[in-house]
Each structure stands twice: as C-alpha cells, then as structure tokens.
Design an enzyme around this catalytic site. Structure first.
Site, short mmCIF file in Angstrom:
data_model
loop_
_atom_site.label_atom_id
_atom_site.label_comp_id
_atom_site.label_asym_id
_atom_site.label_seq_id
_atom_site.Cartn_x
_atom_site.Cartn_y
_atom_site.Cartn_z
N GLU A 148 -88.87 -24.23 -26.35
CA GLU A 148 -88.30 -23.51 -25.08
C GLU A 148 -87.49 -23.23 -24.30
OE1 GLU A 148 -88.85 -22.16 -28.72
OE2 GLU A 148 -88.51 -22.93 -30.32
N CYS A 380 -70.62 5.26 -34.37
CA CYS A 380 -69.42 3.70 -35.52
C CYS A 380 -69.52 4.09 -36.28
CB CYS A 380 -70.09 3.14 -34.06
SG CYS A 380 -69.16 0.73 -34.27
N GLY A 382 -71.51 5.36 -38.58
CA GLY A 382 -71.61 6.71 -38.80
C GLY A 382 -70.52 7.46 -38.81
N HIS A 514 -69.79 3.41 -28.60
CA HIS A 514 -71.72 3.41 -28.75
C HIS A 514 -72.26 4.66 -27.68
CE1 HIS A 514 -72.46 0.89 -32.36
NE2 HIS A 514 -71.62 0.69 -32.37
N GLU A 516 -74.40 6.05 -27.03
CA GLU A 516 -76.08 6.03 -26.40
C GLU A 516 -76.43 4.87 -25.83
OE1 GLU A 516 -74.39 4.29 -29.53
OE2 GLU A 516 -75.56 3.12 -30.23
#
Ligand code: GLN
Length: 542
Positions: A148, A380, A382, A514, A516
């Site tokens: 690849e 999200c 959670g 998000h 994070e």
C-alpha cells in the site's frame, strides 16, 4: 522557503513515528521556526471516520471538521498548530480525487496510471496549503515494504528529487530489538529496512533507532557504515517514561541538530525547551494523585481514547497531580450493585461512544455520580447518557432513551436533522451515507452567565469541536430544568443543547462536544483542569 522532512518507518509498526514527528516539530519551533505537520495514510478508506476504534484507535477531529488519524492529535498537542483537512490524506481520498478527475475528462484521453497521475495527486496533497511554514513534516503511515505504501514512497522520492537536498530530507524510524540470548541490540532489521527504502530509491539522511537500552558506539558505527548515514545522524531513540520527555531526549541525541545541519541552517545555539522541562518535572514528581474511572466501551484499547487520556493528564499537570485512569467496561455496571466498584474513585468520566451496547451501564454510572456527589464529566455520548439518566430518574419520564438505539417512547436524544454552519444549513436524514456526515468540527456555543461552565471558561462565548449524529432533544429542556438539570450552554441560535450541569452538585458537567481535542500539555483545557480540581477536593473528603 518551505523545507520538507519526510518521515518513514521500518521493521515494525507502532514505533511512535507520530510522536517522533510531533516532537521534531516541537524542537524546530523551539528554535524559532514555524512548522506544519502532515500525515499520509496508505489505506483505502477516504478517512478513518468509518473505521472501528478497534481497528484504528481514536478518530481525531480538526477545527474544519475533518475526521483524521490520531497522530494529528499528537501534532497539535506538541506544537499547538491547529491541523486542517489538508493535513491528512489517505489512499482513498487521493484515488477518489483521481477518479473524479478522470470522470470529468480532465486527463484529456490519457491512460490514467499510478505513476504519474496518482503520484502527482499525492505530491499536490503534500505541498498544498502549507501556509508558508518554514518546515512541513510529512509522516508516511505504515511500514516500508507494504504494498500500500508504494505510491506514497514513489511520490516522496520524486519530490525529494525535484526539491533537492536543500529543501527535502528523509528521516527513517526503525527498531533495534534486544536479543537476550545474545545480550545485544540487533542492527540487522534496520539494515534490511534501509535496503527496502533504497529499493524504492530513497536514501535516508537520518535514522531514528528505537531501542529499550543505550546503543553502544560500535553498533552505531556499524549502522552508519551499512546504511550510508553519517554516524551522528544515527540517532538512538530510547523508550521514555512520558511522551512529553520525547522532545527533550531526542534533542539530547541530536535529532534537531542533524535536521538543521542537513539544510545548512545554524544549530549551535541551544533551543528553549523550558516548556517541556516544566511539564516533565511535574509529571515525574507530582504533589498528589487522583483516580478517575473512565466508563466506556473500548476500554481495552487505550488508543481509542488517546486525546481523552492526554487531556486528563494535562488536567493533572495544571493541578500538579498524577491522574490514574481506571478503565472500566460500562457493561460491567449492568449487573446489580456493580456500581460499588466506583466507590473508591475521585471522578467518573463517560466518554464519547456509539451504539447501544453498554449504555445501561453508562447510565448507571451517571446515576451513581449524581446521587453520590462524585465529580462527573460526560463527553458527547456521556452527556447524552447523563441527560437520559436525569429524565428517567429525576423527571420520571418513562421510556426515556435515544433514537440511536431504535424508536422509543420518549426520545430524550434524537437524530440531528438540521443545523447551521455559518450561513449554511446542513440537513440530514436516516438515509445519508455514514462517512463524513456527522456534525463535525468547530461550532460556537453561548454559555449561561452565572453557570459553573461560564466560571470555568471565564467567557460566555466558546468554540469547541463536535462529532455526533444525535442531540439532546430541546423539547424536554423545561421538564429537565424543573428537576435540576441546567442547560448551561446552547448553540448561538438557541436550538441545540451543548452543555448541561447540575447546580448544587460538586461537579456534574455534560458537554455535547469533545473538549479533549483542544487540550495541550502546555495549555490544559479549562474543563479538564476544573474536573481534576474537583476530583482532588473529592479525594480529600474520602
Ligand atoms: N453516538 C452519539 C451521536 O452520534 C455520540 C457520539 C459521540 O460520542 N462522539 O450523537
């Protein structure tokens, strides 16, 4: 003048090529240069958005809404430079472009081939929108020798030739395995790997040799001799206790010096690495510790929550504590009384997720956190689970659930069918393709003054990155607020709930985005800093 550093890997995968690239970016920045980092991935998916976290680890989302490889997260965390769609190309993306051009007739009757059409498209992707940075670091995914990778290696070989050594160089990351019976680090796999590279016409300029122990000078000389690389450019890259020590150790071993030397740039002055020294010192000698339970689905594959684990560590750095992560499979909490397992933790975090499996366990964990006043951070999925929990157990709404799991009586969380991005109205239905159709990337959010999150952010208008298909149903807002769940963040048009919190609870926050993804070791995200601070307070209570 933009210079290109191509980073390839050999011998085995998982050598930390992404972190090595990110660390080199940080070192060049520390010497005053601007950098941009890119990743070329040799798989056929157009992007990793449709791949299972088990296959690929986390999907990292950029400001402009691209679903990308998790290495882009490392790039952002180490350099602070926001990545874009242009910084991650896959075989799938390149081929879709080439085939679209072919269908339009752009190739004017030519036979469309890997060389030159695909390789040209790869070269375009490498040099596109580099923003005039001093350096573009281009990491090639996979391992040299894979079928690849060939078109990518051919493209960087051509570019190396076109740009010349004054504007292009090749760094090859390899492994020196330790063989206990022989009592030595073996150089043969590295020699073979370089031979593979030479087969495709690439002579590496620097070898970054991963090893678990120091490399004897004699072995270093041997690698240099057999691989045609200057001895100082054979860089031992030893394992370290924290990834944030990587810029420091690679600098000590001379990585940035060799890159600058290659380009004829001055390297005598020491770079300013204080930022990294401080982070590493706090990480190595914390003043305390807290334990956070991460209640999720992919808990046996840490890469699935890479940015999350890092953001929690950053929250720890901001508070000078070590954050121990207790990964818990949410399905465990579907057994009666299993929530007892959460007794000893100082905070509970339910991260992003997809699909019904394990959701009752997440809801049980959110309930435990709410009732027992343990700090709770729902991200999200959670957040969605925490709202369903409140709907069921506080508001007594029977059949409260998410339509993600099929039709339900009370769709507290439902399919996001229409939203606006700038002036553009995005529309979705059940029928759309799965790839690239979620609500993705940065969106603004208005935060309620007087709320906990307003205090945490210190501002009323924030912007965070999203990746979801469902949303908390605004029609239940009043019913939920009456029982104590505050919708403290909304999309600017007031239609999409973005943040919920429980006033009076020590720390209970759910966010639809998000956070994070934007946290950095030298600039921890305020929500994580605040969550860890709450966990420290909780630890003092127990
Ligand atoms: N599955 C949920 C949704 O699509 C949550 C997604 C996530 O947590 N990233 O809305």
């Amino acid at each position: 003048m933009t210079r290109y550093v191509f980073i390839t890997g050999g011998v085995v995968s998982s050598l930390g090529k992404g972190i090595a690239s990110a660390a080199l970016g940080a070192l060049l920045q520390a010497r005053g240069y601007t950098v941009r980092l890119r990743k070329l991935d040799p798989y056929l998916n157009v992007d990793p958005g449709t791949m299972s976290p088990y296959q690929h680890g986390e999907v990292y989302v950029t400001e402009d809404g691209a679903e990308t490889d998790l290495d882009l997260g490392h790039y952002e965390r180490f350099t602070g430079v926001a990545a874009t769609q242009a910084d991650n190309a896959t075989t799938g993306r390149i081929y879709s472009q080439v085939i679209a051009r072919e269908r339009r007739g752009d190739y004017l009757g030519a036979t469309v081939q890997v060389i030159p059409h695909v390789t040209d498209a790869i070269k375009e992707a490498i040099v596109a929108d580099s923003g005039g940075s001093d350096f573009v670091l281009v990491e090639i995914g996979g391992t040299v020798g894979d079928i690849e990778s060939l078109p990518f290696l051919e493209a960087i070989r051509q570019l190396g030739n076109e740009l010349g050594p004054e504007r292009a160089m090749f760094v090859h990351v390899t492994l020196l395995p330790y063989i206990p019976a022989a009592g030595e680090l073996k150089t043969k796999p590295t020699q073979h790997s370089v031979k593979e590279l030479l087969n495709v016409g690439i002579q590496p300029d620097v070898l970054l040799c991963r090893a678990d122990r120091p490399l004897p000078e004699g072995e270093r000389r041997k690698i240099a001799l057999f691989c045609n690389v200057r001895q100082e450019a054979v860089i031992p890259a030893l394992d370290v206790d924290t990834i944030y020590a990587v810029p420091l150790t690679y600098h000590q071993e001379g990585l940035d010096r060799e890159v600058l030397r290659h380009f004829g740039l001055p390297f005598e002055r020491e770079p300013d690495l204080k930022r990294w020294e401080k982070i590493v010192n706090i990480t190595r000698v914390p003043e305390g510790e807290v334990t956070i339970a991460i209640v999720g689905k992919y808990t046996n594959l840490k890469d699935a929550y890479k940015s999350l684990a890092e953001a929690l560590a950053h929250g720890g750095i901001a508070n000078r504590v070590r954050v121990n992560l207790d990964w818990m499979d949410s399905q465990v909490f579907e057994e009666p009384d299993a929530v007892q397992k959460l007794e000893d933790v100082n905070g509970i975090l339910v991260p992003g997720g997809f699909g019904e499996r394990g959701t009752e366990g997440k809801i049980a964990a959110a309930r435990f956190a709410r009732e027992r006043k343990v700090p709770y951070f729902g991200i999200c999925f959670g957040m969605q689970m925490a709202v369903i929990e409140a709907a069921r157990n506080l508001a007594g709404i029977e059949g409260a659930s998410s339509t993600e799991f099929g039709p339900c009586k009370a769709p507290i969380v439902g399919l996001l069918t229409e939203w606006t991005r700038g002036n553009i109205v995005e529309r979705r239905s059940e029928m759309v393709d799965k790839g690239g159709t979620m609500r993705l990337g940065a969106y603004a959010c208005e935060v309620l003054p007087e709320s906990l999150v307003a205090q945490i952010y210190g501002t009323h208008r924030i912007s965070e990155r999203h990746r979801h298909r469902y949303e908390v149903n605004i029609n239940y807002k009043d019913a939920l607020e009456r029982v104590g769940l505050l919708f403290s963040g909304m999309s600017p048009d007031g239609s999409l709930p973005e943040i919920v919190e429980i006033p009076g609870h020590p720390w209970f926050v759910g966010v639809q985005f998000h956070p994070e993804l934007k946290s950095k070791p030298f600039d921890p995200h305020p929500l994580f800093t605040s969550f860890i601070r709450a966990a420290i307070a909780q630890a003092r209570l127990v």
